[in-house]
Design an enzyme around this catalytic site. Sequence first.
Site, short mmCIF file in Angstrom:
data_model
loop_
_atom_site.label_atom_id
_atom_site.label_comp_id
_atom_site.label_asym_id
_atom_site.label_seq_id
_atom_site.Cartn_x
_atom_site.Cartn_y
_atom_site.Cartn_z
CD GLU A 1 -10.24 -2.04 -4.59
OE1 GLU A 1 -10.66 -1.75 -3.46
OE2 GLU A 1 -9.10 -2.48 -4.81
CD GLU B 1 -5.28 -2.73 -6.36
OE1 GLU B 1 -6.28 -2.91 -5.63
OE2 GLU B 1 -4.32 -3.52 -6.40
CG ASP C 1 -15.20 -7.44 -5.45
OD1 ASP C 1 -16.14 -8.25 -5.33
OD2 ASP C 1 -14.53 -7.03 -4.49
CG ASP D 1 -4.41 -0.67 -3.61
OD1 ASP D 1 -4.87 0.34 -4.15
OD2 ASP D 1 -5.12 -1.54 -3.08
CG HIS E 1 -10.91 -5.88 -4.57
ND1 HIS E 1 -12.14 -5.83 -3.94
CD2 HIS E 1 -10.03 -5.32 -3.71
CE1 HIS E 1 -12.01 -5.27 -2.76
NE2 HIS E 1 -10.75 -4.95 -2.59
CE LYS F 1 -3.95 -2.25 0.47
NZ LYS F 1 -5.13 -2.15 -0.41
#
Length: 369
Positions: free
Chosen positions: A249, A223, A272, A197, A299, A168
Amino acid sequence: MATITHIELRMIDLVPKVKRVDAIQTFVSQETPILTVYDSDGASGTGYSYTIGTGGPSVMALLEHTLAPMLTGRDPDRIEGIWRDLLFATHATAVGAITSLALAAIDTALWDLRCRKQGLPLWKAAGGSREKVPLYSTEGGWLHLETQALVDDALAMQAQGFRGSKIKIGRDHLSEDDARLGAVRSALGGGYEILTDGNQGFTLSEAIRRARVLEEHGIGWFEEPLPADDVAGHMQLAQHTSVPIAVGESMYSLSQFKDYLQMGAASIVQVDVARIGGITPWLKVAHMAEAFNVMVCPHFLMELHLPLVCAIPNAKWLEYIPQLDTVTNGPIRIADGHAIPSDEPGLGIDWDWDAISRLSEVKTVKEGA
């Protein structure tokens, strides 16, 4: 012809086992609607969806009062027709998260029922493209973790045969993200995939700035760098960087994915199954992405996405975040960093109904009730 006789509704709250923090939120709850549909042959199928955080009771209310009553008396094998009818019945609240999550619980239950009655696992019934898929781990890459913890987790995953880890990003200053990613790359070497992400946390200008640093570290994808509804912004970002842009997602319709693909704003599609409204639309998005020569890396929902990514030819990764361990009789099968789908008929999820019963109350919807 068998018909649907009744539906059972439950909701459980699966509290994350580890602290999960990203650029915009901390995960403290995972409210999980579970729906079981029964037919006149005595067969049943179970599906589910989820929320990250709150909102589960709203999904349950839509299921109990609007959607589940529309199922009784229907032919459960007419999955496409049912999905369309339910979507139209809720057109005033679609496209949106609550409606999609409710539709997903129903649609996945109907697919489970169909597969069980046909004696097929979902991964074969939906296409049967491959027998395993490589895993990347997210559980050790959360934003609050210190740099050494990121390194230690990635090394542990590499030792287990995993091919990549997701980190992240979105620390206050670019230099912090740079240092964290640099430490992981230095420890893991060039052959290990590092994915990042941003969780919709950046402006376009800041995303372009950070993408230059990602290029230096050979990052596999960037992401959700921008808010999910900013298609034009993602297109501009894609034109400014060689790092693949991953989105999906936070999208809730086939048309939203179409717009991204047509505009060249997505290099990786992260559809997703719960947020798109079930297996029926998920497969459409995956096949549409294939037509654009774009890979699918879904996701979350590892246990349900496993058979789906093995059904299609254009899936590159499965995200490793265990979700259902406390309410199933065993984890997914993993060998040499690859996940292997179950050959049991249905979705491939072995529910622990004793555990589910302890955590929830059941509501039954019957015809005329």
